[in-house]
Scaffold this motif. Structure first.
Motif, short mmCIF file in Angstrom:
data_model
loop_
_atom_site.label_atom_id
_atom_site.label_comp_id
_atom_site.label_asym_id
_atom_site.label_seq_id
_atom_site.Cartn_x
_atom_site.Cartn_y
_atom_site.Cartn_z
N GLN A 74 -13.97 38.51 16.53
CA GLN A 74 -13.57 39.51 15.55
C GLN A 74 -14.59 40.63 15.45
O GLN A 74 -14.23 41.80 15.24
CB GLN A 74 -13.37 38.86 14.18
CG GLN A 74 -12.18 37.91 14.13
CD GLN A 74 -11.98 37.31 12.75
OE1 GLN A 74 -12.67 37.64 11.79
NE2 GLN A 74 -11.02 36.40 12.65
N PHE A 98 -9.28 42.76 12.96
CA PHE A 98 -9.79 41.39 12.95
C PHE A 98 -8.73 40.40 13.44
O PHE A 98 -9.06 39.27 13.78
CB PHE A 98 -10.24 41.02 11.52
CG PHE A 98 -11.31 41.93 10.99
CD1 PHE A 98 -12.65 41.59 11.09
CD2 PHE A 98 -10.99 43.14 10.39
CE1 PHE A 98 -13.64 42.43 10.60
CE2 PHE A 98 -11.97 43.99 9.89
CZ PHE A 98 -13.30 43.63 10.01
N ALA A 146 -6.02 36.44 11.08
CA ALA A 146 -7.38 36.53 11.65
C ALA A 146 -8.17 35.27 11.34
O ALA A 146 -9.05 35.26 10.48
CB ALA A 146 -8.09 37.77 11.10
#
Length: 560
Positions: A74, A98, A146
């Motif tokens: 990320q 992300f 994410a």
């Protein structure tokens, strides 16, 4: 259909385009979700802010739930977004940046499933398996969140791909697959360890044990280069572990094991407990629409249980399924690493039906199709009813778009079922893929705008931005979800009404966000501190993590 052979000639392009159609809905428009997604993303933001990319934190707290790989992934994608000037008013890119690792991992999982299916059943079955895996509801969801699970499933699938090639190469008539497959196996396991600890070694390890039992042989394991492989695994994972241990004095691993892993094994952690059989029942929903022919696939696998393909898929499914069902803590995505094996078995039936269409007219197949149609109607009703079923005071009229989305989804589902009923495998496969795409769009694009009460943090940030206050230090009383910290910044203070008033009085905060249940405490403390307050807006919504209706009033010091 002539279209199907043409697709078979370009399997990678076909699967990537299908995945884009499935996973792009919601990627940019769905706000940060509570709680895990927002925590992962915020911890990554703080890595950028602090320059410490070894030990994740959420505000001042050590975030030891998972190892570090997902944060690195990320950090890479959000760092690129920042470098391209795509930061929002919050000082970092939107949540989409992300989510990119999960998005890419979902595509990789589909491609890995294709390759495994092709190795066992040929290119047509492999392509269908990749498409079925791509369309499954649980993967569509994880591709837009994410956190670790899509990336973990992809790393495990790559390890299983290497293992499948080695399993097939045990036949002396086949060529040694070479060191490349052993290297892929151990590197993929190392990535899995850095993503979620022991899960990847467990899934592949239990598969190996199952294959050893099925083949009554261990000599083929030499093709894995186990000694060199374990050394490579340690070389790739131990350096980070040593750094994390040193920086935290062992606290990271103490929290990871004692605060996360062991509670999950001992009971239903964070109210996520469920009895054995949970995943078996949930397969009806989370594997949709790929489960249209699941029952015939399992029956066919039983009759061919001595084949290399079925022994491999069974060794992948059965021991891991037992473990996941036995562990008290259960969430729908935990079982995702096993789903490619189901996709391959179902794809084998669908591919065989091209040569024997009567397979689709069997009694078992038709029972499965009827159940599948009922599930389609239930899912369509859920898309339409979601805004209405919110708690009192937060529900909304569904409006036309969810109805339109659900209608398109049902029409395509009926088409897929009719093709299956009439014994048309090519039409069924194409309609199934379209059904999966339609459901993704119906839920994540058509229905999402009708559930605005869920996105409290996003609406608070929008209100502050309108008032020119986004970026100011905020103290929140009574609403402490991680999405708020991600939306407003690391310095956001979380506490009660008294804490918020004192933060305003001391200058530690410029804005107070007060939930109505904390209003009395806030007003009493503000009066005692001599504060003059000015309300600048309010937000009503639903804290879906707790199931509570919330009303938040935004204050600043008068004249501030």
């Amino acid at each position: 259909m002539y279209f199907v052979p043409r697709i078979e000639k370009r399997p990678v392009l076909a699967l990537v385009l299908l995945c884009l159609a499935l996973y792009l809905p919601g990627l940019f428009t769905l706000p940060a979700l509570d709680r895990d997604e927002a925590r992962f993303a915020q911890a990554t933001v703080q890595m950028h802010e602090s320059g410490d990319y070894m030990v994740p934190h959420f505000q001042d707290d050590l975030r030891a739930k998972k190892p570090v790989a997902i944060y690195w992934m990320q950090a890479a994608t959000s760092g690129v977004a920042s470098a391209l000037g795509l930061d929002t008013a919050s000082g970092h890119p939107g949540i989409w940046a992300f989510r990119v690792p999960s998005f890419l991992a979902a595509i990789l999982l589909s491609l890995a499933t294709w390759r495994i299916g092709s190795a066992f059943y040929g290119n047509r079955a492999g392509l269908i398996a990749g498409a079925l895996m791509a369309t499954s509801v649980v993967l569509v969801a994880e591709a837009n969140i994410a956190k670790t699970d899509a990336a973990l499933a992809a790393s495990i699938a790559l390890a299983q791909l290497a293992l499948a090639r080695i399993w097939l190469a045990r036949d002396p008539r086949r060529l040694d697959p070479g060191i490349g497959n052993a290297l892929l196996f151990w590197v993929a396991l190392a990535v899995g360890v850095l993503l979620k600890g022991p899960i990847a070694p467990m899934v592949s390890g239990l598969t190996v044990l199952g294959l050893m039992a099925a083949s009554r042989s261990i000599s083929w394991l030499a093709l894995l280069r186990p000694v060199r492989g374990v050394i490579l695994l340690l070389v790739l994972t131990l350096p980070w572990a040593v750094i994390a241990w040193t920086q935290t004095g062992g606290a990271f691993f103490g929290e990871a094991v004692g605060g996360d892993l062991l509670p999950k094994l001992a009971g239903g952690q964070e109210r996520h407990g469920a009895p054995a059989g949970y995943y078996t029942l949930l397969l009806l929903l989370t594997f949709f629409p790929a489960n249209m022919l699941l029952l015939p696939a399992l029956a066919r696998a039983w009759t061919a249980r001595q084949s290399d393909a079925v022994m491999f898929c069974a060794s992948w499914i059965i021991p891991n399924w037992i473990i996941f069902e036995a562990v008290p803590t259960k969430l729908p995505h935990y079982i995702l690493p096993v789903y490619p094996a189901f996709a391959i078995l179902v794809a084998a039936v669908m591919a065989a039906a091209f040569d024997a269409p009567d397979m689709l007219r069997s009694r078992l197949a038709r029972v499965n199709v009827v159940v599948w149609c009922v599930l389609s109607l239930v899912l369509a009703a859920a898309v339409v009813a979601l805004p209405v079923l919110l708690p009192e005071g937060t529900g909304m009229e569904p409006g036309p778009w969810p109805v339109v989305g659900a209608g398109i989804f049902v029409a395509l589902a009926v088409r897929a079922a009719s093709y299956a009923w009439r014994g048309n495998p090519s039409g069924m496969v194409l309609a199934l893929a379209a059904t999966g795409v339609a459901f993704s769009w119906a839920l994540l694009e058509f229905a999402r705008p009708r559930v605005e009460p869920l996105w409290v943090a996003e609406r608070v940030a929008a209100t502050l931005e309108r008032e020119g206050l986004l970026g100011a230090d905020v103290a929140s009383a009574g609403f402490s979800e991680p999405s708020l910290v991600f939306a407003l910044g690391t310095n956001t203070r979380l506490g009660n009404g008294t804490d918020a008033a004192l933060a305003l009085a001391s200058g530690d905060a410029d804005v107070a966000l007060v939930e109505e249940r904390e209003a009395d405490l806030f007003e009493t403390a503000a009066m005692a501190a001599g504060l003059t307050l000015e309300p600048v807006g309010s937000v009503d919504g639903l804290n879906y993590s707790r199931g509570d209706r919330v009303r938040l009033v935004i204050y600043r010091r008068s004249g501030g």
